[in-house]
Motif scaffolding. Structure first.
Motif, PDB file in Angstrom:
ATOM      1  N   ALA A  17      42.539  32.298  30.853  1.00  0.00           N
ATOM      2  CA  ALA A  17      41.861  32.431  31.936  1.00  0.00           C
ATOM      3  C   ALA A  17      42.651  33.425  33.256  1.00  0.00           C
ATOM      4  O   ALA A  17      42.277  34.215  33.332  1.00  0.00           O
ATOM      5  CB  ALA A  17      42.196  31.253  32.406  1.00  0.00           C
ATOM      6  N   ILE A  18      44.437  33.336  33.004  1.00  0.00           N
ATOM      7  CA  ILE A  18      45.753  33.788  33.685  1.00  0.00           C
ATOM      8  C   ILE A  18      45.358  35.671  32.906  1.00  0.00           C
ATOM      9  O   ILE A  18      45.356  36.560  33.881  1.00  0.00           O
ATOM     10  CB  ILE A  18      46.533  33.514  33.257  1.00  0.00           C
ATOM     11  CG1 ILE A  18      46.764  31.599  34.395  1.00  0.00           C
ATOM     12  CG2 ILE A  18      47.481  33.940  33.802  1.00  0.00           C
ATOM     13  CD1 ILE A  18      47.411  31.152  34.760  1.00  0.00           C
ATOM     14  N   SER A  19      44.717  35.140  31.520  1.00  0.00           N
ATOM     15  CA  SER A  19      45.591  37.283  31.299  1.00  0.00           C
ATOM     16  C   SER A  19      44.333  38.008  31.574  1.00  0.00           C
ATOM     17  O   SER A  19      44.261  38.920  31.741  1.00  0.00           O
ATOM     18  CB  SER A  19      45.650  36.755  29.964  1.00  0.00           C
ATOM     19  OG  SER A  19      46.511  35.845  29.339  1.00  0.00           O
ATOM     20  N   TRP A  20      42.830  37.291  31.664  1.00  0.00           N
ATOM     21  CA  TRP A  20      41.981  38.303  32.256  1.00  0.00           C
ATOM     22  C   TRP A  20      41.416  38.196  32.749  1.00  0.00           C
ATOM     23  O   TRP A  20      41.003  40.010  33.506  1.00  0.00           O
ATOM     24  CB  TRP A  20      40.958  37.045  32.136  1.00  0.00           C
ATOM     25  CG  TRP A  20      39.069  37.046  31.869  1.00  0.00           C
ATOM     26  CD1 TRP A  20      39.006  38.211  31.165  1.00  0.00           C
ATOM     27  CD2 TRP A  20      38.889  37.200  32.793  1.00  0.00           C
ATOM     28  NE1 TRP A  20      37.703  39.163  31.545  1.00  0.00           N
ATOM     29  CE2 TRP A  20      37.434  38.439  32.804  1.00  0.00           C
ATOM     30  CE3 TRP A  20      38.453  36.595  34.486  1.00  0.00           C
ATOM     31  CZ2 TRP A  20      36.373  38.362  33.691  1.00  0.00           C
ATOM     32  CZ3 TRP A  20      37.311  36.487  35.017  1.00  0.00           C
ATOM     33  CH2 TRP A  20      36.363  37.842  34.866  1.00  0.00           C
ATOM     34  N   CYS A  21      42.601  37.042  33.979  1.00  0.00           N
ATOM     35  CA  CYS A  21      42.463  38.200  35.709  1.00  0.00           C
ATOM     36  C   CYS A  21      43.560  38.901  35.968  1.00  0.00           C
ATOM     37  O   CYS A  21      43.060  39.423  36.499  1.00  0.00           O
ATOM     38  CB  CYS A  21      42.700  36.364  36.317  1.00  0.00           C
ATOM     39  SG  CYS A  21      41.367  35.657  36.641  1.00  0.00           S
ATOM     40  N   LEU A  22      44.811  39.243  34.735  1.00  0.00           N
ATOM     41  CA  LEU A  22      46.005  39.972  35.005  1.00  0.00           C
ATOM     42  C   LEU A  22      45.291  40.996  34.330  1.00  0.00           C
ATOM     43  O   LEU A  22      46.173  42.258  34.483  1.00  0.00           O
ATOM     44  CB  LEU A  22      47.211  39.261  35.150  1.00  0.00           C
ATOM     45  CG  LEU A  22      47.379  38.463  36.039  1.00  0.00           C
ATOM     46  CD1 LEU A  22      48.433  37.867  36.038  1.00  0.00           C
ATOM     47  CD2 LEU A  22      47.470  38.934  37.263  1.00  0.00           C
ATOM     48  N   LYS A  23      44.397  41.300  33.521  1.00  0.00           N
ATOM     49  CA  LYS A  23      43.849  42.238  32.900  1.00  0.00           C
ATOM     50  C   LYS A  23      43.866  43.724  33.448  1.00  0.00           C
ATOM     51  O   LYS A  23      44.270  44.611  32.720  1.00  0.00           O
ATOM     52  CB  LYS A  23      42.681  42.388  31.699  1.00  0.00           C
ATOM     53  CG  LYS A  23      42.766  43.302  30.772  1.00  0.00           C
ATOM     54  CD  LYS A  23      41.383  42.936  29.779  1.00  0.00           C
ATOM     55  CE  LYS A  23      39.973  42.505  30.957  1.00  0.00           C
ATOM     56  NZ  LYS A  23      38.941  41.884  29.958  1.00  0.00           N
ATOM     57  N   LYS A  25      45.496  45.197  36.530  1.00  0.00           N
ATOM     58  CA  LYS A  25      46.525  45.083  37.517  1.00  0.00           C
ATOM     59  C   LYS A  25      47.440  45.533  36.891  1.00  0.00           C
ATOM     60  O   LYS A  25      48.168  45.623  35.216  1.00  0.00           O
ATOM     61  CB  LYS A  25      47.328  43.898  37.520  1.00  0.00           C
ATOM     62  CG  LYS A  25      46.366  42.697  38.063  1.00  0.00           C
ATOM     63  CD  LYS A  25      45.466  43.752  39.663  1.00  0.00           C
ATOM     64  CE  LYS A  25      44.299  42.746  40.171  1.00  0.00           C
ATOM     65  NZ  LYS A  25      43.642  43.071  41.720  1.00  0.00           N
TER      66      LYS A  25
END
Length: 76
Positions: A17-23, A25
């Motif tokens: 989830a964190i990786s997907w949100c920061l993809k 950026k």
């Protein structure tokens, strides 16, 4: 055994989830976001700039100047 599997699934889900949100950026976006807590205090911003070498867009909060109200001025 089921608890270990659930804990591992939770950690993997959180990572994804964190990786997907920061993809989408960029590194500059992440650097700018990490410096936001220092932007409201100009002196601290200068110290962090000197320590890290990164530019902080500091916003100086000026206090409103108290003015003695005139006798003929009507404030709404």
């Amino acid at each position: 055994m089921i608890e270990i599997a659930l804990n591992c699934a939770a950690v993997i889900s959180l990572y994804c989830a964190i990786s997907w949100c920061l993809k989408h950026k960029t590194q500059s976006d992440i650097d700018e976001a990490s410096l936001i807590p220092f932007a409201d205090d100009p002196e601290v911003a200068r110290r962090v700039e000197r320590a890290t070498g990164k530019k902080i867009n500091a916003v100086q909060m000026s206090e409103p100047q108290s003015r003695k109200p005139d006798r003929y001025t009507l404030e709404l």
